[in-house]
Design a protein around this motif. Structure first.
Motif, PDB file in Angstrom:
ATOM      1  N   ASP A  10       0.825  -1.212   0.000  1.00 30.51           N
ATOM      2  CA  ASP A  10       0.000   0.000   0.000  1.00 30.51           C
ATOM      3  C   ASP A  10       0.854   1.255   0.000  1.00 30.51           C
ATOM      4  O   ASP A  10       0.651   2.173  -0.780  1.00 30.51           O
ATOM      5  N   TRP A  11       1.788   1.290   0.921  1.00 31.50           N
ATOM      6  CA  TRP A  11       2.674   2.454   1.034  1.00 31.50           C
ATOM      7  C   TRP A  11       3.458   2.677  -0.248  1.00 31.50           C
ATOM      8  O   TRP A  11       3.642   3.796  -0.696  1.00 31.50           O
ATOM      9  N   LEU A  12       3.902   1.555  -0.833  1.00 34.76           N
ATOM     10  CA  LEU A  12       4.752   1.676  -2.013  1.00 34.76           C
ATOM     11  C   LEU A  12       3.968   2.133  -3.246  1.00 34.76           C
ATOM     12  O   LEU A  12       4.555   2.505  -4.257  1.00 34.76           O
ATOM     13  N   GLU A  13       2.632   2.119  -3.152  1.00 36.21           N
ATOM     14  CA  GLU A  13       1.815   2.667  -4.241  1.00 36.21           C
ATOM     15  C   GLU A  13       2.150   4.139  -4.477  1.00 36.21           C
ATOM     16  O   GLU A  13       1.910   4.676  -5.549  1.00 36.21           O
ATOM     17  N   SER A  14       2.672   4.798  -3.447  1.00 39.09           N
ATOM     18  CA  SER A  14       2.976   6.227  -3.589  1.00 39.09           C
ATOM     19  C   SER A  14       4.275   6.455  -4.346  1.00 39.09           C
ATOM     20  O   SER A  14       4.618   7.589  -4.672  1.00 39.09           O
ATOM     21  N   VAL A  15       5.007   5.378  -4.634  1.00 45.75           N
ATOM     22  CA  VAL A  15       6.244   5.536  -5.400  1.00 45.75           C
ATOM     23  C   VAL A  15       5.913   5.450  -6.888  1.00 45.75           C
ATOM     24  O   VAL A  15       5.426   4.440  -7.371  1.00 45.75           O
ATOM     25  N   LYS A  16       6.142   6.554  -7.573  1.00 48.94           N
ATOM     26  CA  LYS A  16       5.803   6.620  -8.992  1.00 48.94           C
ATOM     27  C   LYS A  16       7.067   6.560  -9.835  1.00 48.94           C
ATOM     28  O   LYS A  16       8.157   6.870  -9.372  1.00 48.94           O
ATOM     29  N   ASP A  17       6.880   6.187 -11.072  1.00 45.56           N
ATOM     30  CA  ASP A  17       7.978   6.263 -12.015  1.00 45.56           C
ATOM     31  C   ASP A  17       8.333   7.737 -12.195  1.00 45.56           C
ATOM     32  O   ASP A  17       7.481   8.533 -12.561  1.00 45.56           O
ATOM     33  N   PRO A  18       9.591   8.116 -11.911  1.00 43.66           N
ATOM     34  CA  PRO A  18       9.966   9.528 -12.038  1.00 43.66           C
ATOM     35  C   PRO A  18       9.741  10.082 -13.446  1.00 43.66           C
ATOM     36  O   PRO A  18       9.566  11.279 -13.639  1.00 43.66           O
ATOM     37  N   GLU A  19       9.742   9.187 -14.430  1.00 46.77           N
ATOM     38  CA  GLU A  19       9.544   9.650 -15.798  1.00 46.77           C
ATOM     39  C   GLU A  19       8.074   9.713 -16.164  1.00 46.77           C
ATOM     40  O   GLU A  19       7.671  10.443 -17.051  1.00 46.77           O
ATOM     41  N   VAL A  20       7.292   8.905 -15.506  1.00 44.88           N
ATOM     42  CA  VAL A  20       5.853   8.847 -15.784  1.00 44.88           C
ATOM     43  C   VAL A  20       5.123   8.921 -14.453  1.00 44.88           C
ATOM     44  O   VAL A  20       4.681   7.915 -13.923  1.00 44.88           O
ATOM     45  N   PRO A  21       5.016  10.117 -13.878  1.00 43.23           N
ATOM     46  CA  PRO A  21       4.521  10.248 -12.499  1.00 43.23           C
ATOM     47  C   PRO A  21       3.079   9.819 -12.279  1.00 43.23           C
ATOM     48  O   PRO A  21       2.595   9.849 -11.152  1.00 43.23           O
ATOM     49  N   VAL A  22       2.387   9.383 -13.325  1.00 37.58           N
ATOM     50  CA  VAL A  22       1.024   8.871 -13.123  1.00 37.58           C
ATOM     51  C   VAL A  22       1.025   7.370 -12.841  1.00 37.58           C
ATOM     52  O   VAL A  22       0.010   6.804 -12.463  1.00 37.58           O
ATOM     53  N   LEU A  23       2.168   6.729 -13.039  1.00 39.36           N
ATOM     54  CA  LEU A  23       2.227   5.281 -12.859  1.00 39.36           C
ATOM     55  C   LEU A  23       3.021   4.898 -11.616  1.00 39.36           C
ATOM     56  O   LEU A  23       4.135   5.351 -11.430  1.00 39.36           O
ATOM     57  N   SER A  24       2.421   4.034 -10.789  1.00 40.33           N
ATOM     58  CA  SER A  24       3.168   3.530  -9.643  1.00 40.33           C
ATOM     59  C   SER A  24       4.094   2.415 -10.135  1.00 40.33           C
ATOM     60  O   SER A  24       3.911   1.867 -11.222  1.00 40.33           O
ATOM     61  N   LEU A  25       5.065   2.096  -9.294  1.00 37.02           N
ATOM     62  CA  LEU A  25       6.014   1.043  -9.673  1.00 37.02           C
ATOM     63  C   LEU A  25       5.310  -0.295  -9.874  1.00 37.02           C
ATOM     64  O   LEU A  25       5.723  -1.113 -10.681  1.00 37.02           O
ATOM     65  N   ARG A  26       4.226  -0.495  -9.120  1.00 36.64           N
ATOM     66  CA  ARG A  26       3.472  -1.735  -9.278  1.00 36.64           C
ATOM     67  C   ARG A  26       2.775  -1.763 -10.643  1.00 36.64           C
ATOM     68  O   ARG A  26       2.820  -2.760 -11.364  1.00 36.64           O
ATOM     69  N   GLU A  27       2.152  -0.630 -10.996  1.00 33.95           N
ATOM     70  CA  GLU A  27       1.454  -0.574 -12.289  1.00 33.95           C
ATOM     71  C   GLU A  27       2.424  -0.758 -13.450  1.00 33.95           C
ATOM     72  O   GLU A  27       2.089  -1.311 -14.483  1.00 33.95           O
ATOM     73  N   LEU A  28       3.616  -0.243 -13.234  1.00 37.83           N
ATOM     74  CA  LEU A  28       4.646  -0.333 -14.262  1.00 37.83           C
ATOM     75  C   LEU A  28       5.183  -1.761 -14.362  1.00 37.83           C
ATOM     76  O   LEU A  28       5.771  -2.138 -15.375  1.00 37.83           O
ATOM     77  N   GLY A  29       4.974  -2.532 -13.311  1.00 32.15           N
ATOM     78  CA  GLY A  29       5.495  -3.897 -13.293  1.00 32.15           C
ATOM     79  C   GLY A  29       6.920  -3.967 -12.767  1.00 32.15           C
ATOM     80  O   GLY A  29       7.562  -5.006 -12.836  1.00 32.15           O
ATOM     81  N   VAL A  30       7.412  -2.839 -12.256  1.00 32.70           N
ATOM     82  CA  VAL A  30       8.780  -2.809 -11.721  1.00 32.70           C
ATOM     83  C   VAL A  30       8.816  -3.418 -10.312  1.00 32.70           C
ATOM     84  O   VAL A  30       9.715  -4.177  -9.973  1.00 32.70           O
ATOM     85  N   LEU A  31       7.799  -3.084  -9.518  1.00 29.68           N
ATOM     86  CA  LEU A  31       7.686  -3.683  -8.193  1.00 29.68           C
ATOM     87  C   LEU A  31       7.100  -5.082  -8.369  1.00 29.68           C
ATOM     88  O   LEU A  31       5.932  -5.237  -8.707  1.00 29.68           O
TER      89      LEU A  31
END
Ligand code: ZN
Length: 162
Positions: A10-31
């Motif tokens: 949940d907390w990590l949802e607030s971490v966004k891709d610095p290049e695409v600030p609308v996407l969280s790392l989870r959405e990006l598939g990085v997390l």
């Protein structure tokens, strides 16, 4: 308070891709995953979109900051390179957010051809025309290529870190 894996995710949802600030790392598939070990320490597993992506350091730094703010000290961040990140890890919601952000989402499954200068057809995020042209290998950041739509004339970035 007992802190579990779901809380940390949940907390990590607030971490966004610095290049695409609308996407969280989870959405990006990085997390990839958060694991809690028997000693109650956490392991955060990430896979870079491509090795050498300059944004990865920033993302890792942001993960550390979030955990620090939440008082989590007992954790490790593990970078997993295999299996390699693929665009298939980016779900439809994430692709839609990219479009709204004015970036053409990756098309089809992983095609690294664009990284090596091979042209491919990219759909305009504004009018969905396929009549687009790559203007520059590098867009606003190293992970994007600059394209222009030949129909609506809009320039846009194509997310090529894929
Ligand atoms: Zn267009």
């Amino acid at each position: 308070m007992v802190i579990g894996v779901e809380k940390v995710k949940d907390w990590l949802e607030s971490v966004k891709d610095p290049e695409v600030p609308v996407l969280s790392l989870r959405e990006l598939g990085v997390l990839r995953d958060v694991i809690q070990h028997n000693d109650s320490s956490f392991e955060i597993i990430i896979t870079p979109t491509y090795s050498g992506c300059p944004a990865m350091n920033t993302m890792e730094q942001q993960i550390r900051e979030v955990l620090k703010r939440k008082g989590i000290e007992n954790y490790t961040i593990t970078t997993v390179l295999h299996p390699p990140w693929t665009t298939d890890w980016m779900d439809e919601t994430a692709r839609e957010k990219l479009r709204e952000f004015g970036i053409a989402p990756p098309e089809g499954s992983a095609d690294k051809g664009v990284l090596f200068g091979k042209e491919k057809s990219v759909t305009c995020p504004y009018c969905r025309s396929q009549n687009t042209k790559m203007v520059s290998q590098f867009g606003s950041t190293a992970c994007k290529a600059m394209h222009r739509c030949l129909d609506c004339k809009e320039p846009f970035d194509y997310f090529k870190c894929l």
